[in-house]
Scaffold this active site. Sequence first.
Site, PDB file in Angstrom:
ATOM      1  N   ASP A  77      12.904  24.942 -30.631  1.00 31.65           N
ATOM      2  CA  ASP A  77      13.584  23.793 -31.227  1.00 31.65           C
ATOM      3  C   ASP A  77      15.095  23.947 -31.322  1.00 31.65           C
ATOM      4  O   ASP A  77      15.778  23.007 -31.733  1.00 31.65           O
ATOM      5  CB  ASP A  77      13.030  23.520 -32.629  1.00 31.65           C
ATOM      6  CG  ASP A  77      13.516  24.553 -33.641  1.00 31.65           C
ATOM      7  OD1 ASP A  77      13.697  25.727 -33.244  1.00 31.65           O
ATOM      8  OD2 ASP A  77      13.737  24.195 -34.803  1.00 31.65           O
ATOM      9  N   ASP A 118      17.148  28.364 -27.908  1.00 30.93           N
ATOM     10  CA  ASP A 118      15.925  28.312 -27.114  1.00 30.93           C
ATOM     11  C   ASP A 118      16.144  27.639 -25.764  1.00 30.93           C
ATOM     12  O   ASP A 118      15.243  27.647 -24.917  1.00 30.93           O
ATOM     13  CB  ASP A 118      14.820  27.541 -27.867  1.00 30.93           C
ATOM     14  CG  ASP A 118      14.446  28.205 -29.174  1.00 30.93           C
ATOM     15  OD1 ASP A 118      14.425  29.446 -29.206  1.00 30.93           O
ATOM     16  OD2 ASP A 118      14.186  27.489 -30.155  1.00 30.93           O
ATOM     17  N   CYS A 131       3.549   1.836   2.656  1.00 28.91           N
ATOM     18  CA  CYS A 131       4.847   1.170   2.456  1.00 28.91           C
ATOM     19  C   CYS A 131       5.810   2.111   1.734  1.00 28.91           C
ATOM     20  O   CYS A 131       6.990   2.227   2.099  1.00 28.91           O
ATOM     21  CB  CYS A 131       4.668  -0.098   1.628  1.00 28.91           C
ATOM     22  SG  CYS A 131       3.512  -1.295   2.311  1.00 28.91           S
ATOM     23  N   ASP A 154       8.792  30.087 -30.251  1.00 26.78           N
ATOM     24  CA  ASP A 154       9.879  30.542 -31.111  1.00 26.78           C
ATOM     25  C   ASP A 154       9.339  30.493 -32.538  1.00 26.78           C
ATOM     26  O   ASP A 154       8.500  29.635 -32.846  1.00 26.78           O
ATOM     27  CB  ASP A 154      11.084  29.602 -30.950  1.00 26.78           C
ATOM     28  CG  ASP A 154      12.145  29.853 -31.998  1.00 26.78           C
ATOM     29  OD1 ASP A 154      12.600  31.002 -32.109  1.00 26.78           O
ATOM     30  OD2 ASP A 154      12.489  28.900 -32.722  1.00 26.78           O
ATOM     31  N   CYS A 175       0.849  -1.193   0.000  1.00 30.18           N
ATOM     32  CA  CYS A 175       0.000   0.000   0.000  1.00 30.18           C
ATOM     33  C   CYS A 175       0.879   1.234   0.000  1.00 30.18           C
ATOM     34  O   CYS A 175       2.109   1.147   0.099  1.00 30.18           O
ATOM     35  CB  CYS A 175      -0.959   0.008   1.198  1.00 30.18           C
ATOM     36  SG  CYS A 175      -0.132   0.341   2.759  1.00 30.18           S
TER      37      CYS A 175
END
Length: 858
Positions: A647, A651, A16, A444, A13
């Site tokens: 990309d 950036d 734990c 961008d 559970c």
Amino acid sequence: MQEKRYDVNGMTCTACALTIEKQLKKVEGVQQVAVNYATEKMQVTYDETKVSVDILADAVRGAGYELVAPAEGKGPQEEAPLMKKQEEHQEQLKKRFWTSVLFTLPVFYTAMGPMVGLPQVPGLAGDRNVMLLALTQLFLTIPVMLAGREFYITGFKTLFKRNPNMDSLVAVGTSAAFVYGVYVLYAIAYGLGHGDHMEVSHYGHELYFESVAVILTLVTLGKYMEARAKGKTSEAIQKLMELAPEEAVVLKEGQEVRVPTANVRVGDRVVVKQGQKIPVDGTVVEGYGSVDESMLTGESLPVEKTVGSGLVAGSMNKAGYLLCEATRIGEDTTLSKIIHLVENAQSTKAPIAKLADRISGVFVPIVILISLGTLLFWWAGGYGFNFAFIMAISVLVISCPCALGLATPTAIMVGTGKGAQHGVLIKSGEALEMLAQVDTVVFDKTGTLTSGSPAVTDVRALLRDEKELMAIAASLEGMSEHPLSEAIVQKAGEEGSPLYKASDFEALVGQGVRGQVELPDGKPHPVAIGNASMLEAMGIGVEECLKDADRWSEEGKTSLFIAVDGKLEGILAVADTLKEKSVPTVARLQRMKKKVVMLTGDHRKTAEAIGRQLGIDQVVSQVLPETKALEIQKLQQGGRKVAMVGDGINDAVALVQADVGMAIGNGTDVAIESADVILMRSDVEDVSTALRLGDKTILNIKQNLFWAFIYNVLGIPVAAGALYLGLGIRLNPMIAAAAMSFSSVSVVLNALRLKRFKAEGNAGPAVGTVRKATDTRGTTSREERKDQGMEKTLKIEGMSCMHCVGRVEKALGALEGVDAVKVDLEKGLAVVTLSKSVSDDILADAVKEAGYEFKGVF
């Protein structure tokens, strides 16, 4: 600092998981640890100079659990067996349940049957046979307890270590009931031995062996259903692992040899035939194929692969023959990295889970105290030990922190897995939660909203047709490596324009090019291509095309004047064109009430022109790479939660600065490493998919937490007898056990509703459609297009696969006047939408050139 992920065995559970976290945080050198009960994994960051795997294992063992260290360098083929552990656990629970049912049913029948009018088993009815009844129930209950012995082993072990968990509640409750039942059995024996029939009759109705058996059986059923549901939450990873083939065909000394994929080495030549999965990442060195990468990228159409093309492990060669050179193997393949990324995300915790963790950490001890308090309250109140005991047992068995602990991780598992299926890789639970809070999306421009490379968008010819003018321009520009020159050559190639011999080439920096081009008359002619000032300096008037140049400039395009033999012959425009789905994506984000901002280093005029085309709320131009992060910071200081989409290397800082950084999948490694979310399809449309997925997942988590809290807030008081004094309602321990079991299952089932999540389509084409991004016409109905001759349906024979569909679409889509193409492979039809009249013969020729048979227009 070292960051690693380990499997943890023995957790039953969420308490734990919290116990292990507490134990490891005491270890010197451990900086951060997160244990996920739902995935049974632990992610830990530690100082490798102070902490070793053995130290971690000892700490986990000290908490009562087992740490399993991963083998190094494993790929999907070796990791897949780990997924079988869940299946084996489910099978074990299933056997335990049916064994329990086998013995529980007769116990339950002998105890409860007569109370509802069912006939008693012969030989067990009446006070004379009560000892036989008690012994029968005792010996039927013991096998159920043996089948559920893990409850007792784990429950008492953690209790003695002062870290009680859900098993401790079950173990204490059922053990107390069993011990009391044995006590009752002795009391019956005493009554029979001393002729005390009143004693025998009284205790004959206080046997609770059936409660022990039914509670254990129902809890086991709940555990089994929970395990099955949890298994479904990890289906995404299972499917990814199944993508990797177990064997590969390697070319050795000219012979094809089948070997385990794990034995393939970098540099090996791997053969992939039609219908086979690609075993490792590689580069095509021979052959041609049509590869389905949909499971990895979400892109449904196959991708054409030729010599030099990259191949990704797990994708399938739908058509053709490929010989590739292995470049990445094992855990270095793209597939392995995706699997690890999804697993890491599923192992992390979202901030919203912290409240549930804090409650779960103290929940079990508090429940035990409430149970003892309930026992004392009712016993001291004069209701008898038997009544008080049943109330206390009900409190123990209804109180399970599992629902609280499962609320967040199960939803995160399904959410991140669903994202992976759509080509959206979310790196952490924190990123997933933050997606739901984003109110501003910053893009961008170059390579994100635009294609990243210039293309010819407009041509105006004055003295000859456009095709011939493009042939002249491309012949001269072909001698240059300038990006604008490449765009002109590409455009001429798409139109099938011939290239003439060029000489005396000269590039004038910042102005244009000039030279001699040998035209069909066999004579060299002076040609100049450049801006207005260049041609004017050569004494060539450009007034006739200045209006075109001004208009295109307002649209953010670069104009190039073309002169032949000292006369102006035309003008063309070159621009970094918008990606096909940029406009509908921006529109969708705005419908989602998100502010959209574009960052670019372009000149203000160009940036604003592109912003107008996109309908963007705010355009920030002439931004240096190093100042992009500052622009993000400004928005955050204004109270905005910002997602940055980019990309490139420039950036990376902005991606880190943003609340959520999203990297386009074809971007640089630096950008991808800096981002929280990776869009594998390089499709801006997936930005809205990621944001919607974040919204849906966090809403699901909130629903789970609400019901888990409500269940415990209402269930425990009712079990303790809150409704008994006024209404006479009390909770039988067996009903409490059923409620406890199904509370956890209901939370997991709610999380599984996320599996129905679907990415929204946009205004762009559906699968099997090619649409040109420059379409700015008004919309018309299909009937109107047919009536106006704007739509034609072609019958085509010879197509056999999606590769064929792609060839036909490409051939027809390249024709001037063709606006869109949609091919139905099954019916052998192609619906062509036209922007101007195109003859049937031209359409037929295009189909034939693609290699298929044209059967007419309908």
